[in-house]
Design a protein around this motif. Structure first.
Motif, PDB file in Angstrom:
ATOM      1  N   GLN A  32       0.821  -1.206   0.000  1.00 23.06           N
ATOM      2  CA  GLN A  32       0.000   0.000   0.000  1.00 23.06           C
ATOM      3  C   GLN A  32       0.859   1.264   0.000  1.00 23.06           C
ATOM      4  N   ILE A  33       2.146   1.067   0.195  1.00 22.08           N
ATOM      5  CA  ILE A  33       3.087   2.189   0.286  1.00 22.08           C
ATOM      6  C   ILE A  33       4.179   1.988  -0.751  1.00 22.08           C
ATOM      7  N   LEU A  34       4.536   3.061  -1.427  1.00 26.59           N
ATOM      8  CA  LEU A  34       5.594   3.009  -2.431  1.00 26.59           C
ATOM      9  C   LEU A  34       6.680   3.994  -2.030  1.00 26.59           C
ATOM     10  N   VAL A  35       7.926   3.511  -1.943  1.00 22.64           N
ATOM     11  CA  VAL A  35       9.069   4.370  -1.651  1.00 22.64           C
ATOM     12  C   VAL A  35       9.844   4.531  -2.958  1.00 22.64           C
ATOM     13  N   ALA A  36       9.883   5.752  -3.471  1.00 22.01           N
ATOM     14  CA  ALA A  36      10.415   5.987  -4.814  1.00 22.01           C
ATOM     15  C   ALA A  36      11.536   7.020  -4.802  1.00 22.01           C
ATOM     16  N   GLU A  37      12.327   6.986  -5.860  1.00 24.18           N
ATOM     17  CA  GLU A  37      13.421   7.946  -5.996  1.00 24.18           C
ATOM     18  C   GLU A  37      12.895   9.319  -6.434  1.00 24.18           C
ATOM     19  N   ASP A  38      13.805  10.238  -6.635  1.00 22.54           N
ATOM     20  CA  ASP A  38      13.508  11.643  -6.888  1.00 22.54           C
ATOM     21  C   ASP A  38      12.653  11.879  -8.135  1.00 22.54           C
ATOM     22  N   ASN A  39      11.827  12.934  -8.081  1.00 22.44           N
ATOM     23  CA  ASN A  39      11.044  13.437  -9.215  1.00 22.44           C
ATOM     24  C   ASN A  39       9.997  12.437  -9.692  1.00 22.44           C
ATOM     25  N   PHE A  81       1.057  15.981 -10.626  1.00 28.63           N
ATOM     26  CA  PHE A  81       0.854  14.651 -10.043  1.00 28.63           C
ATOM     27  C   PHE A  81       0.629  14.767  -8.537  1.00 28.63           C
ATOM     28  N   PHE A  82       1.428  15.580  -7.882  1.00 28.07           N
ATOM     29  CA  PHE A  82       1.329  15.789  -6.434  1.00 28.07           C
ATOM     30  C   PHE A  82      -0.077  16.247  -6.063  1.00 28.07           C
ATOM     31  N   ASN A  83      -0.600  17.235  -6.783  1.00 27.46           N
ATOM     32  CA  ASN A  83      -1.943  17.747  -6.510  1.00 27.46           C
ATOM     33  C   ASN A  83      -3.018  16.702  -6.810  1.00 27.46           C
ATOM     34  N   ASN A  84      -2.844  15.960  -7.898  1.00 30.21           N
ATOM     35  CA  ASN A  84      -3.828  14.937  -8.269  1.00 30.21           C
ATOM     36  C   ASN A  84      -3.915  13.823  -7.235  1.00 30.21           C
ATOM     37  N   CYS A  85      -2.801  13.525  -6.579  1.00 29.77           N
ATOM     38  CA  CYS A  85      -2.814  12.481  -5.549  1.00 29.77           C
ATOM     39  C   CYS A  85      -3.793  12.834  -4.434  1.00 29.77           C
ATOM     40  N   PHE A  86      -3.700  14.040  -3.924  1.00 29.89           N
ATOM     41  CA  PHE A  86      -4.585  14.455  -2.835  1.00 29.89           C
ATOM     42  C   PHE A  86      -6.043  14.391  -3.243  1.00 29.89           C
ATOM     43  N   LYS A  87      -6.337  14.743  -4.489  1.00 31.69           N
ATOM     44  CA  LYS A  87      -7.722  14.756  -4.964  1.00 31.69           C
ATOM     45  C   LYS A  87      -8.290  13.358  -5.161  1.00 31.69           C
ATOM     46  N   ASN A  88      -7.408  12.350  -5.102  1.00 32.64           N
ATOM     47  CA  ASN A  88      -7.853  10.971  -5.339  1.00 32.64           C
ATOM     48  C   ASN A  88      -7.580  10.037  -4.169  1.00 32.64           C
ATOM     49  N   GLY A  89      -7.279  10.598  -3.006  1.00 28.48           N
ATOM     50  CA  GLY A  89      -7.148   9.775  -1.814  1.00 28.48           C
ATOM     51  C   GLY A  89      -5.784   9.161  -1.579  1.00 28.48           C
ATOM     52  N   THR A  96      11.600  12.091  -2.516  1.00 30.83           N
ATOM     53  CA  THR A  96      12.221  13.377  -2.170  1.00 30.83           C
ATOM     54  C   THR A  96      11.550  14.524  -2.903  1.00 30.83           C
ATOM     55  N   SER A  97      10.932  14.248  -4.065  1.00 32.70           N
ATOM     56  CA  SER A  97      10.226  15.295  -4.801  1.00 32.70           C
ATOM     57  C   SER A  97       9.232  14.688  -5.776  1.00 32.70           C
ATOM     58  N   PHE A  98       8.209  15.483  -6.096  1.00 35.51           N
ATOM     59  CA  PHE A  98       7.153  15.069  -7.012  1.00 35.51           C
ATOM     60  C   PHE A  98       6.919  16.170  -8.042  1.00 35.51           C
ATOM     61  N   ALA A  99       6.433  15.776  -9.210  1.00 38.32           N
ATOM     62  CA  ALA A  99       5.949  16.765 -10.166  1.00 38.32           C
ATOM     63  C   ALA A  99       4.692  17.408  -9.584  1.00 38.32           C
ATOM     64  N   ASP A 100       4.535  18.711  -9.770  1.00 43.11           N
ATOM     65  CA  ASP A 100       3.458  19.461  -9.111  1.00 43.11           C
ATOM     66  C   ASP A 100       2.060  18.934  -9.442  1.00 43.11           C
ATOM     67  N   SER A 153       3.581  13.998 -18.539  1.00 41.88           N
ATOM     68  CA  SER A 153       2.264  14.538 -18.878  1.00 41.88           C
ATOM     69  C   SER A 153       1.327  14.520 -17.673  1.00 41.88           C
ATOM     70  N   SER A 154       0.344  15.401 -17.698  1.00 43.56           N
ATOM     71  CA  SER A 154      -0.519  15.601 -16.532  1.00 43.56           C
ATOM     72  C   SER A 154      -1.748  14.701 -16.574  1.00 43.56           C
ATOM     73  N   ARG A 155      -1.542  13.404 -16.636  1.00 43.78           N
ATOM     74  CA  ARG A 155      -2.663  12.461 -16.714  1.00 43.78           C
ATOM     75  C   ARG A 155      -3.140  12.037 -15.321  1.00 43.78           C
ATOM     76  N   GLU A 156      -4.429  12.273 -15.058  1.00 42.08           N
ATOM     77  CA  GLU A 156      -4.984  11.889 -13.768  1.00 42.08           C
ATOM     78  C   GLU A 156      -5.110  10.376 -13.648  1.00 42.08           C
ATOM     79  N   HIS A 157      -4.982   9.680 -14.776  1.00 40.93           N
ATOM     80  CA  HIS A 157      -5.013   8.219 -14.740  1.00 40.93           C
ATOM     81  C   HIS A 157      -3.875   7.648 -13.885  1.00 40.93           C
TER      82      HIS A 157
END
Length: 201
Positions: free
Chosen positions: A69-76, A107-115, A101-105, A81-85
């Motif tokens: 349920q948890i993913l530990v990923a490298e930078d960026n 994608f970062f915002n879309n995560c919160f909107k999808n739980g 350590t960092s996310f694309a903006d 592309s800005s796909r909500e899929h």
């Protein structure tokens, strides 16, 4: 969407930098606007061989990580592309939290909107969490959103920051539609008043 409070489980280590949204969910899976069923396409080009069989070397195909349920990923993570899929696919697979350590903006915002909770940590903390994730089913990580901390299997703790409004929405299970429905009584009252005052509309 489902509430996010505390999650305890195995974390899958994804040791790849610059994971873009096409890697997360390849373009051939974008023909649908349904949020379900996309889990099968998550990381498809890495999860499956050309003959359609599973790539046994890919982390999510290994027995200890199939239900991570948890993913530990490298930078960026989540660039491209800005796909909500992309968050749809992660969520449909069962991923509720991504640590990097960092996310694309976008994608970062879309995560919160999808739980999904995206957590930014320092390179030093990521290295520790990646080491925990490498231990597979022998180690579990707890994500405690209320207290904003990640607890490792050996008692170590990593604190993280999260916007207060986004934290509230995750903990209450409120997406954009849910936020609107919270105000449904006020909306109904306004609509009734408007209909009475301007019946010609």
């Amino acid at each position: 969407m489902d509430k996010f409070t505390t999650i305890t489980g195995v974390a899958a280590p994804l040791k790849i930098m610059n994971v873009d949204t096409d890697m997360i969910i390849p373009k051939q899976y974008l023909k649908t606007i349904a949020r379900t069923g996309l889990g099968k396409g998550l990381f498809a080009e890495m999860r499956y061989n050309e003959d359609g069989g599973e790539n046994k070397d890919f982390v999510l195909n290994k027995p200890g990580y199939r239900h991570a349920q948890i993913l530990v990923a490298e930078d960026n993570f989540g660039c491209g592309s800005s796909r909500e899929h992309a968050p749809w696919a992660l969520l449909d697979f069962g991923i509720r939290c991504v640590i990097s350590t960092s996310f694309a903006d976008i994608f970062f915002n879309n995560c919160f909107k999808n739980g999904i909770l995206p957590i930014r940590v320092s390179p030093e903390d990521l290295a520790k969490l990646m080491d925990d994730a490498d231990r597979g089913s022998n180690a579990t990580i707890t994500i405690d959103l209320e207290n904003q901390e990640i607890r490792g299997p050996d008692g170590g703790t990593v604190k993280f920051d999260v916007d207060a409004f986004r934290k509230h929405c995750l903990m209450e299970g409120l997406d954009d539609i849910g936020l609107t429905m919270v105000k449904s009584k006020a909306i109904d009252t306004y609509e009734a008043k408007a209909a009475n005052e301007r019946p010609w509309l």
